[in-house]
Design an enzyme around this catalytic site. Structure first.
Site, mmCIF file in Angstrom:
data_model
loop_
_atom_site.group_PDB
_atom_site.id
_atom_site.type_symbol
_atom_site.label_atom_id
_atom_site.label_comp_id
_atom_site.label_asym_id
_atom_site.label_seq_id
_atom_site.Cartn_x
_atom_site.Cartn_y
_atom_site.Cartn_z
ATOM 1 N N GLY A 73 0.800 -1.218 0.000
ATOM 2 C CA GLY A 73 0.000 0.000 0.000
ATOM 3 C C GLY A 73 0.827 1.259 0.000
ATOM 4 N N PRO A 74 1.710 1.450 -0.978
ATOM 5 C CA PRO A 74 2.579 2.634 -0.975
ATOM 6 C C PRO A 74 1.862 3.886 -1.486
ATOM 7 C CG PRO A 74 3.073 1.295 -2.889
ATOM 8 C CD PRO A 74 2.024 0.544 -2.107
ATOM 9 N N GLY A 75 0.970 4.429 -0.652
ATOM 10 C CA GLY A 75 0.338 5.709 -0.962
ATOM 11 C C GLY A 75 1.223 6.838 -0.483
ATOM 12 N N GLY A 116 3.134 5.436 2.896
ATOM 13 C CA GLY A 116 3.889 4.235 2.572
ATOM 14 C C GLY A 116 4.898 4.452 1.471
ATOM 15 N N ASN A 122 -2.962 4.593 11.129
ATOM 16 C CA ASN A 122 -3.561 5.454 12.140
ATOM 17 C C ASN A 122 -4.292 4.631 13.193
ATOM 18 O OD1 ASN A 122 -2.895 8.160 11.352
ATOM 19 N ND2 ASN A 122 -4.274 7.937 9.599
ATOM 20 N N LYS A 178 -0.984 10.398 19.686
ATOM 21 C CA LYS A 178 -1.151 10.597 18.239
ATOM 22 C C LYS A 178 -2.638 10.648 17.873
ATOM 23 C CE LYS A 178 -0.239 10.856 13.831
ATOM 24 N NZ LYS A 178 0.325 9.725 13.080
ATOM 25 N N ASN A 236 -4.766 13.428 15.822
ATOM 26 C CA ASN A 236 -5.585 13.093 14.662
ATOM 27 C C ASN A 236 -7.055 13.418 14.871
ATOM 28 O OD1 ASN A 236 -3.490 12.214 13.068
ATOM 29 N ND2 ASN A 236 -3.826 10.041 13.450
ATOM 30 N N SER A 279 -4.726 13.438 6.179
ATOM 31 C CA SER A 279 -5.182 12.374 5.278
ATOM 32 C C SER A 279 -6.700 12.254 5.229
ATOM 33 C CB SER A 279 -4.562 11.039 5.686
ATOM 34 O OG SER A 279 -4.936 10.681 6.998
ATOM 35 N N GLU A 338 -10.855 7.222 6.947
ATOM 36 C CA GLU A 338 -10.536 6.450 8.148
ATOM 37 C C GLU A 338 -11.288 7.005 9.363
ATOM 38 O OE1 GLU A 338 -6.177 4.683 7.785
ATOM 39 O OE2 GLU A 338 -6.165 6.865 7.771
#
Length: 291
Positions: free
Chosen positions: A8-10, A13, A98, A175, A179, A244, A256
């Site tokens: 998942g290299p968005g 990543g 996340n 974190k 978020n 994001s 998310e």
């Protein structure tokens, strides 16, 4: 040298993969839905460009020595389809996502002892597949364990820092507090500059305070002045930066929501702690997506 597969290299990543490749110390492959010509990360210190091997099907994946899961939280089932092939030789899996439920999310698919939760603070934006912008320094936090120390060693020689902690639970909730306030950006479709508005900042503080109350009930150690720390950090950030959740809403992608604010509401109910601000934000975002 380690064989590392990034699933998942968005935005995040892809940035992590680019930094690992830049060290010249590892063989990094990308597990993707569609191949793109080049991985290009624009950082404050220059551009990292590479053409790593890419695999589009779990059936074609080879065993790795490390697997980095960097998909969105709602894609856990899809990401898990890669695990049988990638972990066939016993590779550990680092979950860079996340929320606070890293292990719970993948417990149905892999033994918990091979899962390493990772908190990542890396301000990135995906311009298009394979092209990513990094706005500031990146830091990851992992448990101070044997697996955590091995993960940290992977990033020796890169520009990404890895911090070891003996209290991962508290770090993860800190974190999440950060978020949680980002839901306001997604609601208003406005970048981080909105936190200069005193009324918005006051609402963000209430969202964060609810998160603190629930986090403490879950055993996290969270400072009373954390809301002020977070607002100060947002006001110091580049005013056009977006998180994001905001980026996904703009692009019409799934969001998310459960991992960021929904979990606060869920665990608040478990402990009998009211979370009206988070509950309203979750309801509003869900309704906007549904229309």
């Amino acid at each position: 040298m380690a064989r590392i597969s990034v699933v998942g290299p968005g935005a995040m990543g892809g940035a992590v993969a680019a930094h690992l490749i830049s060290s010249g110390q590892h063989e990094v492959s990308l597990c993707v839905r569609r191949v793109f010509p080049e991985l290009q990360l624009t950082t404050p210190n220059g551009v990292l460009a590479s053409r790593p091997p890419m695999v589009t099907s779990p059936a074609a994946a080879a065993p790795a020595e490390w697997v980095l899961l960097t998909t969105k939280t709602y894609s856990a089932a899809g990401a898990a389809e890669w695990l049988p092939a990638l972990t066939a030789a016993g590779a550990p899996v680092a979950v860079l996502q996340n929320g606070i439920e890293h292990r719970e999310r993948f417990a149905p698919y892999l033994d918990a002892g091979r899962l390493l939760p990772v908190i990542i603070d890396l301000p990135t934006e995906r311009i298009e597949p394979g092209r990513i912008r990094q706005r500031g320094p990146g830091v990851m936090t992992v448990e101070n364990s044997e697996l955590g120390r091995r993960f940290a060693a992977l990033f020796s020689g890169t520009a990404l820092a890895v911090t070891l902690t003996d209290d991962f639970r508290s770090a993860a909730w800190r974190k999440l507090c950060l978020n949680s306030a980002g839901v306001l950006n997604a609601l208003l479709l406005q970048p981080v500059r909105i936190f200069h508005n005193d009324a918005i900042a006051a609402t963000a503080r209430e969202i964060i305070r609810e998160c603190i109350a629930v986090g403490r009930a879950e055993g996290a150690v969270l400072a009373d002045d954390l809301p002020e720390q977070i607002i100060a950090g947002q006001r110091a950030a580049p005013p056009d930066a977006i998180n994001s959740l905001h980026a996904d809403r703009l692009a019409g992608r799934p969001v998310e929501l459960d991992a960021r604010n929904g979990v606060i509401v869920r665990l608040g109910r478990k402990h009998g702690i009211p979370t009206p601000c988070n509950q309203m934000a979750v309801a509003l975002i869900a309704a906007m997506i549904a229309t």
